[in-house]
Write a protein that holds these residues in place. Structure first.
Motif, mmCIF file in Angstrom:
data_model
loop_
_atom_site.group_PDB
_atom_site.id
_atom_site.type_symbol
_atom_site.label_atom_id
_atom_site.label_comp_id
_atom_site.label_asym_id
_atom_site.label_seq_id
_atom_site.Cartn_x
_atom_site.Cartn_y
_atom_site.Cartn_z
ATOM 1 N N ARG A 100 2.478 11.898 5.500
ATOM 2 C CA ARG A 100 1.230 12.051 4.746
ATOM 3 C C ARG A 100 0.729 13.484 4.816
ATOM 4 O O ARG A 100 0.263 14.050 3.824
ATOM 5 C CB ARG A 100 0.174 11.094 5.296
ATOM 6 C CG ARG A 100 -1.141 11.125 4.525
ATOM 7 C CD ARG A 100 -2.105 10.071 5.040
ATOM 8 N NE ARG A 100 -3.301 10.048 4.211
ATOM 9 C CZ ARG A 100 -4.374 10.782 4.410
ATOM 10 N NH1 ARG A 100 -4.397 11.628 5.444
ATOM 11 N NH2 ARG A 100 -5.418 10.711 3.610
ATOM 12 N N GLU B 257 4.089 3.221 2.788
ATOM 13 C CA GLU B 257 2.857 2.746 3.406
ATOM 14 C C GLU B 257 2.650 1.261 3.117
ATOM 15 O O GLU B 257 2.131 0.519 3.955
ATOM 16 C CB GLU B 257 1.667 3.549 2.875
ATOM 17 C CG GLU B 257 1.672 5.018 3.266
ATOM 18 C CD GLU B 257 1.151 5.222 4.678
ATOM 19 O OE1 GLU B 257 0.814 4.218 5.327
ATOM 20 O OE2 GLU B 257 1.104 6.373 5.124
ATOM 21 N N LEU C 115 -4.148 6.714 -2.402
ATOM 22 C CA LEU C 115 -2.883 7.385 -2.132
ATOM 23 C C LEU C 115 -2.566 8.419 -3.204
ATOM 24 O O LEU C 115 -1.421 8.816 -3.367
ATOM 25 C CB LEU C 115 -1.746 6.351 -2.067
ATOM 26 C CG LEU C 115 -1.829 5.359 -0.918
ATOM 27 C CD1 LEU C 115 -0.660 4.399 -0.993
ATOM 28 C CD2 LEU C 115 -1.853 6.057 0.408
#
Length: 709
Positions: A209, A234, A363
């Motif tokens: 990330r 994820e 995201l």
């Protein structure tokens, strides 16, 4: 742990040589930049300017090796520019002892605070101070000092230009981070076959990330395959856990469990193939056996209810991973497998990425500010550390005091080149005990060997200016090549590099091996003594770290439960943010536990066994919350009003529990126990009932572990 054992362990750690994958091409590029700068400076300006410019190029190349997600040219320019400013200011005050001491104290204090912005900033800042102590002795006038500063910056500019002109595996760090995350989930899937409640370390996902955040310039050049797989990874993790856990998935034994094991093995194979493709920039190639497992229609007849839905969702996500991992949008027949072959007719990679963003709005592509925009953020972090009890502030005070004391001692001792003592101190000191002591031992050992070898060559061969420069470049190449194998190994090359570099102008051979080694030993001893006198132990803060993790995990579980009362779909932003906060708190706890394990401090209310038991309990608490997250209702699904009460009870109970942990008492969960008992009577879904009991059981396990403290 006793002091004797702590010293023995840190010494062993500092002298350890690790087997790491070397990067000769990158090392050669750094050495080439150094050779160009030194050769040009020698031919045009002479040895003194060449030494300054060489330090700039040398340090700029080291900056490009740091674990940072910023463009390498930016790191080289930042290192060269900051070192040029440090050197020039140092020379302006160098003739006045009090002024120079004031500058040294200020510069080292700021370099210590720079660790608040991360290890890369801290290392560059510390190196600037250390090299400034050497370079300020070279110029003879203000104009000459300005010229030296320009040449130092030119060294950084050359290294930045070479990174652009001679790229070596572009986006390699980002590829490795994403591939490591997928490989970690592949390993997790395989471990779940034999241990349905196996733990998962979220660090690879957190690293991926962090690597996904890009500057505006990077965003225009980022390969397409680095966009989507992280988002999908994820979402895969909770699906894997819910599919494997007998409490909410298939029974522990029987045909359903056998099919689950087959699916988990195939998932591991697909994730490994995607990781290999991303790491090397090649098409994804899936083994036929894994494809057949995912395509078989028997899954629907063997699995039912939640396990069947989890299996279908896993197959769909794996198909999207394969699509987004492809290095190009168009593939020729036979070069890559598509998502259809993985059992899901997922569209193009861009469509899969779009679906991932739609499912998880939080995201979306992450941006990284430019260096200019980052400056106020860094200053704010540094100001935030100027508070009582801050380990960063204690480090800044230690390093500034030690640098000044080392400089004065170096002047007082009749050795000459007294800057070796403060330079050694600044380079080995870190905010934590174990690294400071390990690096002190490693630097002394590496310096002893490096100076002895280099001085032997100088005394035997009497190399001239150009040969000394060539030997310095060769030592720098060795340092770049072996940098990640251990600090002691790299210090052998660094010590020899400095000897040959200063030998270009004749100043490197005027000091004996004994004197250089003694000054380095003095600097290391000052660094070690400073931590013993003014420590920043992590052990007393363990309870605070544990309380932070408990509170963050409670907020995550509460956010998940609240989504059942007010369905917002699997991509709920508040759930995602709470999960990230819980992960960060977990990593902070484990980092603190690792540091405390090497400290010569007796535990203060939290023994090793209690810490291990408490960590295991909170990990189980997070896993139970993740099982709930794996089955979040879709947007528009019928709400479950009782979930709101469970969410509030979880939030309040964990906040009270965190306060109790900080106050060194054992938390109790009576109110939450009553809520869970009522939950069992109001909720008919077996998954939700079981998950609530798992959450309470984990908290009871935490209290049991702390009661033994």
């Amino acid at each position: 742990m006793s002091w004797l054992r702590a010293l023995r362990e840190t010494a062993r750690s500092g002298l350890t040589v690790e087997r790491r994958r070397l990067a000769p091409a990158i090392a050669a590029r750094g050495a080439l930049g150094l050779a160009l700068v030194v050769g040009f400076s020698l031919a045009v300006f002479g040895p003194a300017v060449a030494a300054s410019s060489a330090f700039g190029a040398f340090q700029a190349a080291i900056a490009t090796f740091q674990r940072s997600w910023r463009p390498r040219p930016t790191l080289a320019l930042a290192s060269g520019g900051s070192l040029a400013v440090s050197t020039f200011l140092g020379y302006l005050t160098g003739a006045h002892l009090l002024l120079f001491l004031a500058l040294l104290l200020l510069w080292t204090f700021l370099s210590g605070l720079a660790w608040a912005a991360g290890p890369t900033a801290g290392i560059i800042a510390s190196s600037n101070v250390a090299i400034m102590l050497v370079t300020v002795t070279l110029p003879t006038s203000v104009a000459t000092a300005a010229g030296h500063a320009v040449m130092i910056f030119a060294g950084g500019l050359v290294q930045a230009a070479l990174v652009v002109l001679l790229p070596v595996r572009p986006w390699g760090a980002q590829r490795d981070a994403l591939a490591d995350a997928l490989a970690a989930e592949a390993d997790y899937a395989r471990r779940l076959r034999h241990d349905p409640v196996a733990p998962f370390d979220p660090v690879p996902l957190m690293t991926a990330r962090s690597a996904a955040a890009v500057t505006p310039r990077q965003a225009r050049r980022r390969p397409a395959e680095l966009h989507g797989p992280r988002r999908l990874a994820e979402r895969i993790r909770p699906v894997l856990a819910s599919l494997a856990d007998p409490a909410v998935g298939a029974p522990a034994e029987g045909p359903q469990r056998d099919r689950v094991r087959e699916l988990l093995a195939a998932a591991g194979t697909v994730l490994d193939a995607a990781a290999h493709a991303i790491r090397h920039g090649k098409p994804v190639r899936l083994p036929p056996a894994a494809v057949s497992v995912l395509r078989t229609p028997d899954t629907g007849t063997i699995l039912a209810d939640r396990p069947h839905r989890a299996a279908l969702r896993l197959i769909a996500l794996l198909g999207d991973v394969v699509e987004t991992a492809e290095p190009r949008t168009e593939t020729s027949p036979g070069e890559a497998r598509t998502a259809e072959e993985a059992g899901e007719d997922a569209g193009a990679g861009a469509a899969a990425d779009a679906r991932a963003r739609a499912a998880h709005p939080s995201l979306a592509a992450r941006t990284r500010p430019t260096l200019l925009r980052l400056a106020p953020v860094v200053l704010a972090k540094m100001r935030a550390e100027v508070r009582p009890g801050s380990p960063i502030l204690r480090h800044a005070i230690r390093v500034s005091a030690v640098a000044a004391a080392g400089y004065l001692l170096g002047l007082a001792l009749p050795f000459g080149h007294g800057y070796w003592a403060p330079m050694a101190s600044v380079m080995v000191m870190r905010p934590d005990f174990s690294q400071t002591y390990a690096r002190s031992v490693a630097r002394f050992g590496g310096t002893l060997v490096g100076v002895a070898l280099a001085s032997g060559v100088v005394q035997t061969a009497h190399p001239g200016t150009y040969l000394s420069a060539a030997l310095a470049v060769l030592c720098a190449f060795g340092m770049y090549l072996l940098m990640r194998t251990g600090y002691a190994v790299s210090q052998v090359c660094v010590a020899a590099y400095v000897v040959f570099l200063l030998g270009m102008e004749g100043s490197g051979v005027t000091q004996t091996v004994r004197e250089r080694v003694l000054l380095t030993l003095l600097g290391g001893l000052l660094a070690m003594l400073s931590y013993a006198v003014y420590p920043a132990w992590e052990t007393p803060r363990l309870r605070g770290r544990l309380a932070d993790w408990l509170a963050a995990s409670g907020r995550y579980a509460a956010a998940v439960a609240a989504r059942y009362a007010d369905p917002a779909g699997p991509g709920s932003p508040d759930v995602r943010e709470a999960l990230l906060a819980a992960r960060a708190a977990r990593v902070a706890w484990h980092d603190a536990l690792g540091l405390a394990g090497h400290e010569p401090v007796r535990h203060r209310g939290l023994s090793h066994a209690a810490a291990e038991g408490a960590g295991h309990a909170l990990a189980e608490f997070g896993r139970a919350a993740m099982l709930l997250e794996a089955h979040l209702p879709e947007r528009g699904a019928p709400p479950l009003p009782a979930a709101a009460g469970l969410a509030e009870a979880l939030r309040e109970a964990t906040e009270r529990g965190a306060k109790a942990v900080r106050e060194r008492t054992v938390p109790v969960w009576d109110d939450l126990r009553e809520t869970v008992a009522a939950w069992d009577t109001e909720v008919t879904d077996p998954l939700l009932r079981k998950a609530a009991r798992l959450l309470l059981d984990a908290l009871d396990e935490l209290s049991a572990a702390l009661s033994d403290a």
